[in-house]
Enzyme design. Sequence first.
Site, PDB file in Angstrom:
ATOM      1  N   HIS A   1      38.802 -65.694  19.320  1.00  0.00           N
ATOM      2  CA  HIS A   1      38.723 -65.099  20.660  1.00  0.00           C
ATOM      3  C   HIS A   1      38.279 -63.644  20.529  1.00  0.00           C
ATOM      4  O   HIS A   1      38.766 -62.925  19.657  1.00  0.00           O
ATOM      5  CB  HIS A   1      40.108 -65.186  21.319  1.00  0.00           C
ATOM      6  CG  HIS A   1      40.241 -64.383  22.570  1.00  0.00           C
ATOM      7  ND1 HIS A   1      41.137 -63.335  22.691  1.00  0.00           N
ATOM      8  CD2 HIS A   1      39.587 -64.458  23.755  1.00  0.00           C
ATOM      9  CE1 HIS A   1      41.040 -62.824  23.900  1.00  0.00           C
ATOM     10  NE2 HIS A   1      40.102 -63.479  24.571  1.00  0.00           N
TER      11      HIS A   1
ATOM     12  N   HIS B   1      34.538 -55.051  24.267  1.00  0.00           N
ATOM     13  CA  HIS B   1      35.834 -55.501  24.806  1.00  0.00           C
ATOM     14  C   HIS B   1      36.654 -54.243  25.087  1.00  0.00           C
ATOM     15  O   HIS B   1      37.465 -53.818  24.276  1.00  0.00           O
ATOM     16  CB  HIS B   1      36.566 -56.419  23.823  1.00  0.00           C
ATOM     17  CG  HIS B   1      37.802 -57.021  24.410  1.00  0.00           C
ATOM     18  ND1 HIS B   1      39.009 -57.049  23.749  1.00  0.00           N
ATOM     19  CD2 HIS B   1      38.021 -57.613  25.611  1.00  0.00           C
ATOM     20  CE1 HIS B   1      39.918 -57.642  24.514  1.00  0.00           C
ATOM     21  NE2 HIS B   1      39.338 -57.996  25.646  1.00  0.00           N
TER      22      HIS B   1
END
Length: 324
Positions: free
Chosen positions: A37, A114
């Site tokens: 992930h 991110h």
Amino acid sequence: MKTRPAGIGSARADWMGSLSPKLTAMPLKYLAVPGSHDSFTFWVDVKAPVGPDQKAFVKYLATIFRHMAKKVMVKWSMTQNLTFREQLHAGIRYFDLRVSSKPREPGKEIYFIHGLFGHKVRDGLSDINSFLNKHRKEVVFLDFNHHYAMEEEHHVYLISMLQEVFGSKLCRASPVETITLDFLWEKKYQVIVFYHHTSAQGCPVIWPGNKIPAPWANTTKPHKLIKFLETTLQERQQQGSFHVSQAILTPKVNTVAKGLVWGLRNYLVERNLPAIMTWVEAQKPGVGGVNIITSDFVELTDFANTVIRLNNLLLSERDHSGAS
């Protein structure tokens, strides 16, 4: 390291190439494949501005508190410790990729993102390609599922980059049920790219995002996550797509506030991994079962090995039915 049972190869770097012929002839959508992930977050740039994927109040805090805010963001943005190369050698074959341009930066360069910016996408793709050159029977899924601050020219640049880096390794979009490892090896395909944006429509070697749904639980509670994973598996499309089970917990704003100095790994992931891994160990691939399973910090447990070993259940099932 745990001993690998018969049916799976001895080296995780070559586990696909070591599978039983019974498994390599099965559609890849029925095999268990370990994934990561936010696969690229092993490094983030604290000197760069906060990414355009963040809410306005986060950007505001980062401008006021600067270094302190960035330190906190690093602890909550990083979901992996291993580089792409290390993940590949550990057996990871699915990569969850979020990308962005840098606002106000000249040119069309694209970066992983991110919260904070990561490496240039080209560098990451080159690392993956170098591994594939040495491991010719290994196949990777590259899932470009979030795009930020990208105009049409950025998409054209990225799609061209993918074709330039991987060339003939790119698998043409085909009916999912026809994609077996045997088929991929015959065609010398090693990369299946999914692109969740209309810019890739019409490109024969880029697969649409709807071919790889990845339902997201968006919870901090392991029992809620497991219930969600079970429910979405039962609702999994029977035809025409792969499937990602995201075995991850997602921090809320108050989670970050409570565990500010701890960070994602120490505050949320490590304490809940046993419950999540118990669920993973109980799964079975095949029709109606798991396909791709993703995790944070894949090195904290024997995650990749655990997922790969699930494929032995398909072998024993077939051996048993053949003998009866």
